[in-house]
Design an enzyme around this catalytic site. Structure first.
Site, PDB file in Angstrom:
ATOM      1  N   GLU A  38      18.485 -19.671  13.163  1.00  0.00           N
ATOM      2  CA  GLU A  38      17.829 -18.359  13.140  1.00  0.00           C
ATOM      3  C   GLU A  38      18.419 -17.433  14.207  1.00  0.00           C
ATOM      4  O   GLU A  38      18.578 -16.239  13.976  1.00  0.00           O
ATOM      5  CB  GLU A  38      16.317 -18.494  13.338  1.00  0.00           C
ATOM      6  N   TYR A 121       9.735 -12.572  14.681  1.00  0.00           N
ATOM      7  CA  TYR A 121      10.360 -13.092  13.472  1.00  0.00           C
ATOM      8  C   TYR A 121      10.785 -14.558  13.677  1.00  0.00           C
ATOM      9  O   TYR A 121      10.459 -15.437  12.877  1.00  0.00           O
ATOM     10  CB  TYR A 121      11.579 -12.250  13.050  1.00  0.00           C
ATOM     11  N   ASP A 139      11.725 -10.387   8.485  1.00  0.00           N
ATOM     12  CA  ASP A 139      12.983  -9.780   8.923  1.00  0.00           C
ATOM     13  C   ASP A 139      13.264  -8.561   8.042  1.00  0.00           C
ATOM     14  O   ASP A 139      12.417  -8.154   7.228  1.00  0.00           O
ATOM     15  CB  ASP A 139      14.124 -10.803   8.877  1.00  0.00           C
TER      16      ASP A 139
END
Ligand code: SF4
Length: 365
Positions: A38, A121, A139
């Site tokens: 991520e 996020y 996102d």
């Protein structure tokens, strides 16, 4: 028509089960792998991340490995991905997790959020994908999909719009498969509900999409015009001496904080000014040739660079902090940001294959 996403989880998950891309971080979605992927995927395309992720996992297969790696090793693994503060935060966060959580990422949204480099996020993505906790992961892709599904015509950059869309998504998170649901929404945004023209005929949610029903999907989300990037002219010096290249450290805060750089100055210098600058740094015997122009785009700034290659006969005393690196060190301990890629390549070619370099001597130099 009021927004109502209640019916989207089932068709979306069915589609995801059949259509999801095979991505390296989706096999074995351990908290560590999800976290690293991520962070790498922030501002970076999936295809670009794949080889970096594989290499990173081979070199640093667990969080304790990351925590105990040197910053130099980490930056080397990150070299070319850009946004180096992500790597530094990853390192700091790994240290914190080792000290405060016994080396395991905490299965707690608020504790994840407290770690360096982890925002809402990323905390939501780790919490839901790795731990099955019921949090959204919103996102840019998800915001776009949600704005279209809800036919939301507000400016997508406004916090109120984001909060509204987040609320809509949160309300329909399926507890049993929250991680897959979050990934499915992202996947839909990345492969079907594309920026510009969405591929609605291929979309599993077309019968639930208010944007499509109202004929406005392609116009959504609404974005207020962005502020233009600041353009900066810079002159970059590739200084070569005794088979090495001269580098400086950037300041510890601000753009490319703490990274190595080639000596550079604001403004474009003429060949004569470049010559004078080198002399002002204490250069006495040198040859100076022009190097190609280059451009690098950061988030808010664009560098428009011109360059000069200087072959020095003596070191120059007037440039504080200048350090000399061999080509092998340039490929190892000294990581140059991607902004200098053109000049790094030129330096390596000049040092390794000097006879093949054909540079034009600038007028006045
Ligand atoms: Fe996006 Fe079209 Fe699907 Fe709506 S129907 S979610 S606009 S791809």
């Amino acid at each position: 028509m009021p927004a109502n996403l209640a019916e989207i989880p089932a068709p979306l998950l069915r589609w995801y089960d059949n259509q999801a891309r095979q991505l390296p971080w989706r096999s074995q979605p351990t908290p560590y792998r999800v976290w690293v992927s991520e962070i790498m995927l922030q501002q970076t395309r999936v295809e670009a991340v794949k080889p970096y992720f594989e290499r990173f996992m081979q070199a640093l297969p667990s969080l304790p490995h990351l925590a105990q790696a040197s910053e130099q090793q980490l930056l080397k693994l990150w070299e070319g991905l850009g946004y180096y503060s992500r790597a530094r935060n990853l390192h700091r966060a790994a240290g914190t997790v080792l000290r405060q959580h016994g080396g395991e990422l905490p299965a707690d949204y608020q504790q994840l959020l407290a770690l360096p480099g982890i925002g809402e996020y990323t905390a939501g993505a780790i919490a839901s994908i790795a731990f099955g906790l019921c949090y959204p992961a919103i996102d840019g892709n998800v915001l776009r999909v949600a704005a279209r599904l809800c036919a939301n015509g507000q400016d997508i950059a406004l916090p109120t719009t984001k909060a509204q869309l987040k609320q809509e998504v949160t309300a329909v998170l399926p507890h049993a498969r929250v991680g897959d649901f979050n990934q499915a929404l992202m996947e839909l945004g990345a492969t079907v509900c594309l920026p510009g023209t969405p591929r609605c005929p291929s979309c599993p949610l077309q019968t639930h999409c208010h944007g499509l029903a109202q004929g406005v999907a392609a116009q959504l989300p609404v974005k207020a015009p962005r502020k233009r990037r600041k353009l900066e002219q810079r002159t970059v010096f590739v200084l070569l001496y005794g088979g090495s290249i001269g580098l400086l450290r950037r300041p510890e805060s601000g753009l490319l904080a703490g990274l190595w750089e080639l000596p550079n100055l604001p403004q474009h210098l003429t060949p004569r000014q470049a010559h004078e600058q080198l002399a002002a740094w204490g250069g006495r015997q040198f040859s100076l040739t022009s190097a190609p122009a280059a451009k690098h785009i950061f988030t808010h700034i664009e560098w428009h660079m011109q360059g000069y290659l200087a072959q020095l006969e003596q070191p120059i005393p007037g440039l504080p902090g200048l350090c000399w690196f061999t080509p092998a060190q340039l490929g190892g301990e000294a990581t140059l940001p991607a902004a200098f890629r053109v000049y790094r390549a030129l330096a390596l070619r000049s040092l390794l294959e000097p006879q093949q370099i054909r540079l034009q001597n600038p007028k006045g130099a």
